[in-house]
Structure formats: structure tokens, C-alpha cells
Design an enzyme around this catalytic site. Structure first.
Site, PDB file in Angstrom:
ATOM      1  N   ASN A 125       5.567 -40.121 -46.601  1.00 55.70           N
ATOM      2  CA  ASN A 125       6.459 -40.903 -47.310  1.00 55.70           C
ATOM      3  C   ASN A 125       7.110 -42.015 -46.616  1.00 55.70           C
ATOM      4  O   ASN A 125       8.057 -42.738 -47.168  1.00 55.70           O
ATOM      5  CB  ASN A 125       7.580 -40.050 -47.954  1.00 55.70           C
ATOM      6  CG  ASN A 125       8.677 -39.291 -46.739  1.00 55.70           C
ATOM      7  OD1 ASN A 125       8.190 -39.724 -45.686  1.00 55.70           O
ATOM      8  ND2 ASN A 125       9.452 -38.453 -47.149  1.00 55.70           N
ATOM      9  N   ASP A 152      14.463 -36.652 -32.324  1.00 55.40           N
ATOM     10  CA  ASP A 152      15.068 -35.677 -33.322  1.00 55.40           C
ATOM     11  C   ASP A 152      14.939 -34.464 -32.792  1.00 55.40           C
ATOM     12  O   ASP A 152      14.255 -33.617 -31.792  1.00 55.40           O
ATOM     13  CB  ASP A 152      14.434 -35.837 -34.799  1.00 55.40           C
ATOM     14  CG  ASP A 152      12.999 -35.877 -34.923  1.00 55.40           C
ATOM     15  OD1 ASP A 152      12.235 -35.558 -33.539  1.00 55.40           O
ATOM     16  OD2 ASP A 152      12.499 -36.472 -35.590  1.00 55.40           O
ATOM     17  N   GLU A 196      14.474 -40.273 -43.764  1.00 58.24           N
ATOM     18  CA  GLU A 196      13.856 -40.283 -44.961  1.00 58.24           C
ATOM     19  C   GLU A 196      14.030 -41.239 -45.807  1.00 58.24           C
ATOM     20  O   GLU A 196      15.224 -41.991 -45.735  1.00 58.24           O
ATOM     21  CB  GLU A 196      14.150 -38.945 -45.790  1.00 58.24           C
ATOM     22  CG  GLU A 196      14.220 -37.401 -45.047  1.00 58.24           C
ATOM     23  CD  GLU A 196      12.645 -37.076 -44.802  1.00 58.24           C
ATOM     24  OE1 GLU A 196      11.530 -37.748 -45.168  1.00 58.24           O
ATOM     25  OE2 GLU A 196      12.333 -35.885 -44.036  1.00 58.24           O
ATOM     26  N   HIS A 254       8.481 -41.959 -43.629  1.00 55.32           N
ATOM     27  CA  HIS A 254       9.863 -41.426 -42.725  1.00 55.32           C
ATOM     28  C   HIS A 254       9.399 -41.867 -41.318  1.00 55.32           C
ATOM     29  O   HIS A 254       8.421 -41.492 -40.750  1.00 55.32           O
ATOM     30  CB  HIS A 254      10.353 -40.279 -42.903  1.00 55.32           C
ATOM     31  CG  HIS A 254       9.473 -39.024 -42.551  1.00 55.32           C
ATOM     32  ND1 HIS A 254       9.158 -37.883 -43.243  1.00 55.32           N
ATOM     33  CD2 HIS A 254       8.936 -38.598 -41.270  1.00 55.32           C
ATOM     34  CE1 HIS A 254       8.672 -37.012 -42.673  1.00 55.32           C
ATOM     35  NE2 HIS A 254       8.394 -37.503 -41.392  1.00 55.32           N
TER      36      HIS A 254
HETATM   37  C1  F6R Z   1       8.743 -35.917 -35.113  1.00 53.63           C
HETATM   38  C2  F6R Z   1       9.393 -36.916 -35.985  1.00 53.63           C
HETATM   39  C3  F6R Z   1       8.402 -37.096 -37.312  1.00 53.63           C
HETATM   40  C4  F6R Z   1       6.911 -37.349 -37.235  1.00 53.63           C
HETATM   41  C5  F6R Z   1       6.370 -37.438 -38.690  1.00 53.63           C
HETATM   42  C6  F6R Z   1       4.832 -37.103 -38.501  1.00 53.63           C
HETATM   43  O1  F6R Z   1       9.731 -36.248 -33.946  1.00 53.63           O
HETATM   44  O2  F6R Z   1      10.080 -37.457 -35.832  1.00 53.63           O
HETATM   45  O3  F6R Z   1       8.980 -38.518 -38.122  1.00 53.63           O
HETATM   46  O4  F6R Z   1       6.417 -38.297 -36.375  1.00 53.63           O
HETATM   47  O5  F6R Z   1       6.855 -36.597 -39.486  1.00 53.63           O
HETATM   48  O6  F6R Z   1       4.413 -35.931 -38.300  1.00 53.63           O
HETATM   49  P1  F6R Z   1       3.019 -35.691 -37.610  1.00 53.63           P
HETATM   50  O7  F6R Z   1       2.665 -36.333 -36.533  1.00 53.63           O
HETATM   51  O8  F6R Z   1       3.008 -34.069 -37.581  1.00 53.63           O
HETATM   52  O9  F6R Z   1       2.121 -35.872 -38.853  1.00 53.63           O
END
Ligand code: F6R
Length: 241
Positions: free
Chosen positions: A136, A67, A143, A138
Site C-alpha cells: 500500500n 521500527d 501507513e 507504506h
Molecule cells: C520493515 C518496515 C516495512 C517493510 C515493508 C515491506 O522494517 O519498515 O515498511 O519494509 O512492510 O516488507 P517486506 O520486505 O516483508 O515485503
């Protein structure tokens, strides 16, 4: 599905790096799907360390990231392209032209997303997709509520994700409100999935994803249907299992 328990963040990072390394060694031309966020940083550091020791060769590897924020340029220090360069790509012998992140600077969302899907198929699909997980449930920027059949698309970030990401920006107002993300369909098309999670803030998401119903309300729950998922997590993240 295989679950490895790590003692702590360092142990999780090392175990995950071992699994990614095995992929790179077994197939030096692998297409790796990569993630940003705080969880993979330790794993990337470990990969860099092994590369510097001469144990890993990235010269034929291709990477596609999950992303990118819409509106942030590659040289913006909050863009995911910048993050990947700083945390991994600038420190290994990868061809930069073989590393892909959605084009956050393309204001035409439909074009940017179609272009990214084309890139993923042009490189032959993803051999191993690394994932973090949101509190959550995701994955990528998919989401709760996202349709499972989506490919790369533009999302409006939820309030909770904007808040969670605010720690990387000067103020919450600077956090972009939209992002381009691979869809669940892209993620599920990867041959292998490696999901890493640490900390008790991920415990419920991990539990719901692995043992709850498969529902768009918990995007990572779809992974129950993937034939080759490896999870590496610490005791805190696995505490509800
Ligand atoms: C990052 C991404 C997000 C993260 C997720 C966890 O490219 O796609 O889905 O993997 O938000 O983030 P952290 O590792 O910061 O807890």
C-alpha cells in the site's frame, strides 16, 4: 532518483549490497538506517558474506532501525531487534551498543518516541536509509494517511499490515496491533535513501510512489522530493513503469 533493475531477488540483493558496501567503504563511520521484512534478508546475507571474506569492516558503523513492535522484548523471536541480530548484527564485527531499535518495551509511547528521535540526532543523523515498501506504499510503519511531518511515533497497524505480518506469527491474534516507527520526517532527513522491492505485489506501490501525486495516501510518494534516492527492484516490481 536512480532506478536499477535486477533480474531476480538474488540480483537485487547483490546490487543493493553493493550500494550499501560502497557507503560503508567510503565512510567507515556511517550511520545506516536499516529495515526488517523479507526483502532485505538477501542483502544482509550478501553483506555478511563479504564481511567474512574480509571485504567489509563494520567496527565503526552505527545502525538505527526504522521500527519495532510495541510490547515485544528484544528476545522475542518476532521482535525487530531479534530479527536484526539474527539476520545481520550477530554475524558482523559491529559494536552492539552502536545498534539502535526503538524500545518496544517502553509502554509510554511518547517517551519511547522522543527517546528515539534523540538517539537519531545524537548519532548525527542517518547517512543511508534502507527501505522496503508495503503493497500500500507504506515505508517503515507509516501507513497511508500519515502526516509527512511526523518524527518517531506510535502507530495502530492497519488490517492489511497485520494480515501481511501474520505470516511471522503463530496466529493473527499474536500480531501486535501497535508499533513505534520513524516518521516520514526522520526518513526524509537521511542523506541518502536506498529502497529495495521485489515481486509483482509491489508493482502498484512502486508505480504510484514514483509517478503518482505526492500524497500521504501513498507514503513513499514523498520520496519524489528527496534529493538522493536509489531504487533497486526486480522486473516484477518495475512492471508498471
Ligand atoms: C520493515 C518496515 C516495512 C517493510 C515493508 C515491506 O522494517 O519498515 O515498511 O519494509 O512492510 O516488507 P517486506 O520486505 O516483508 O515485503
Amino acid at each position: 532518483m536512480v532506478i536499477y533493475k535486477g533480474k531476480d531477488y538474488k540480483d537485487v540483493s547483490r546490487k543493493a549490497a553493493n550500494i550499501m558496501s560502497a557507503q560503508i567503504i567510503m565512510n567507515p563511520r556511517s550511520v545506516l538506517g536499516l529495515a526488517t521484512g523479507s526483502t532485505p534478508v538477501g542483502m544482509y546475507q550478501q553483506l555478511i558474506e563479504w564481511y567474512k571474506k574480509g571485504d567489509l569492516d563494520f567496527s565503526k558503523i552505527t545502525t538505527v532501525n526504522l521500527d519495532e513492535y510495541k510490547g515485544l522484548s528484544p528476545d522475542n523471536d518476532q521482535s525487530y531487534r531479534y530479527f536484526m541480530d539474527q539476520n545481520l548484527l550477530n554475524h558482523i564485527n559491529i559494536e552492539k551498543s552502536h545498534t539502535y531499535v526503538p524500545n518496544g518495551m517502553d509502554e509510554d509511547s511518547e517517551r519511547a518516541c522522543k527517546e528515539y528521535d534523540k538517539i537519531i540526532s545524537m548519532v548525527g543523523g542517518i547517512d543511508m536509509q534502507l527501505l522496503g515498501i508495503g503493497g500500500n506504499g507504506h515505508i517503515g510503519f507509516n501507513e497511508p494517511g500519515v502526516a509527512f511531518e511526523k518524527e518517531t511515533h506510535c502507530v495502530n497497524l492497519t488490517e492489511s499490515t497485520i494480515k501481511a505480518n501474520a505470516r511471522f506469527f503463530k496466529s493473527i491474534d499474536d500480531v501486535p496491533k501497535q508499533a513505534y516507527t520513524m516518521g516520514i520526517k526522520n526518513i526524509m532527513s537521511a542523506k541518502k535513501i536506498l529502497l529495495i522491492a521485489t515481486g509483482s505485489s509491489k508493482a502498484k506501490a512502486i508505480y504510484d510512489s514514483l509517478y503518482g501525486p505526492i500524497t500521504p495516501n501513498v507514503p513513499a510518494s514523498i520520496l519524489q522530493l528527496h534529493p538522493d534516492v536509489t531504487i533497486v527492484a526486480d522486473e516484477d516490481a518495475l512492471q508498471l513503469l
